[in-house]
Design an enzyme around this catalytic site. Structure first.
Site, PDB file in Angstrom:
ATOM      1  N   HIS A  64     -76.144 -44.310  75.765  1.00  0.00           N
ATOM      2  CA  HIS A  64     -77.286 -44.975  76.555  1.00  0.00           C
ATOM      3  C   HIS A  64     -78.597 -44.739  76.015  1.00  0.00           C
ATOM      4  O   HIS A  64     -79.543 -45.243  76.005  1.00  0.00           O
ATOM      5  CB  HIS A  64     -77.052 -44.638  77.980  1.00  0.00           C
ATOM      6  CG  HIS A  64     -78.075 -44.907  78.952  1.00  0.00           C
ATOM      7  ND1 HIS A  64     -78.102 -46.045  79.642  1.00  0.00           N
ATOM      8  CD2 HIS A  64     -79.319 -44.263  79.274  1.00  0.00           C
ATOM      9  CE1 HIS A  64     -79.091 -45.935  80.472  1.00  0.00           C
ATOM     10  NE2 HIS A  64     -80.005 -45.108  80.188  1.00  0.00           N
ATOM     11  N   HIS A  68     -81.876 -46.721  74.201  1.00  0.00           N
ATOM     12  CA  HIS A  68     -83.212 -46.951  74.855  1.00  0.00           C
ATOM     13  C   HIS A  68     -84.125 -47.085  73.772  1.00  0.00           C
ATOM     14  O   HIS A  68     -85.167 -47.727  73.976  1.00  0.00           O
ATOM     15  CB  HIS A  68     -83.707 -45.621  75.517  1.00  0.00           C
ATOM     16  CG  HIS A  68     -83.365 -45.748  76.928  1.00  0.00           C
ATOM     17  ND1 HIS A  68     -83.838 -46.911  77.924  1.00  0.00           N
ATOM     18  CD2 HIS A  68     -82.731 -44.968  77.784  1.00  0.00           C
ATOM     19  CE1 HIS A  68     -83.410 -46.831  79.083  1.00  0.00           C
ATOM     20  NE2 HIS A  68     -82.788 -45.471  79.337  1.00  0.00           N
TER      21      HIS A  68
END
Length: 229
Positions: A64, A68
């Protein structure tokens, strides 16, 4: 004051001292990711657990944060954390077209208990990171599964290893909120409510539908899936 006009030391310990925080971060200015010691426990990670739990837990968190760097905001910074356009026009155009799918999908999520829609624009960077993150975490888990083979199931749970990956990811992402907190979260938080974060993750993954044998009419296996990469 002694540091005034000196080059910025992006690795100084004072910039990375939140060791007790149960969270993880991506810093666009540094192009760095943080995993404080506080998150390397609980439902996220334990070295004695099966791989499917750790990959579904901390594995999804790690990927995750990496994703980004390529979300709608992080993608505007280069590898040195400098605000510069490093994408080709063709790539950016194709990316923005795919992003529309994510915005539309989350705009259609509704918290029935408070009669409020999720804001797909406000939550877009986190949703992109969630979708890209779980895709890469699952890919990494499949690789390790081929190397080490199937691991024992957890006692009392009749799920195979791939299904346990999804359950671990869902467990790490779940939460219970009062209606007042849920409303505040939809209005102010850059993250979608946990229920819709998990729902958005799994319903965009054909692998989830395959692993749980979801029918084509199942809400967990919609025809339209958002896939950025």
């Amino acid at each position: 004051m002694s540091k005034v006009r000196l080059p910025v030391n992006k690795t100084h310990w004072t910039q990375h001292s939140d060791c007790a925080v149960v969270n993880a971060y991506y810093n666009r200015i540094e192009n760095s990711i943080y995993f404080p010691a506080g998150i390397l426990q609980g439902v996220y990670f334990n070295e004695g657990r099966p791989n499917y739990m750790n990959y579904g837990g901390i594995g999804c968190v790690i990927t995750h944060e990496i994703t980004h760097a390529f979300d709608i905001q992080g993608s505007q910074y280069n590898e040195h954390g400098i605000l510069v356009n490093w994408w080709s026009n063709e790539t950016k155009k194709a990316y923005n077209e795919k992003v529309k799918c994510v915005i539309e999908q989350f705009n259609n999520f509704k918290a029935e208990e408070i009669n409020m829609q999720v804001n797909g624009e406000n939550t877009l960077p986190e949703n992109i990171a969630d979708i890209g993150g779980i895709k890469n975490a699952y890919s990494a888990y499949e690789k390790i599964l081929k190397e080490v083979g199937e691991e024992p199931n957890l006692p009392g749970l009749n799920y195979n290893n791939r299904q346990m990956f999804w359950l671990a990811a869902g467990t790490a992402g779940c939460a219970k909120l009062r209606n007042e907190a849920l409303k505040l979260e939809i209005l102010t938080d850059e993250h979608a409510p946990r229920k819709f974060r998990v729902w958005g993750l799994v319903t965009n993954m054909p692998e989830f539908a395959r692993d749980f044998n979801c029918s084509k009419t199942s809400k967990m296996n919609p025809d339209k899936k958002c896939n950025l990469w």
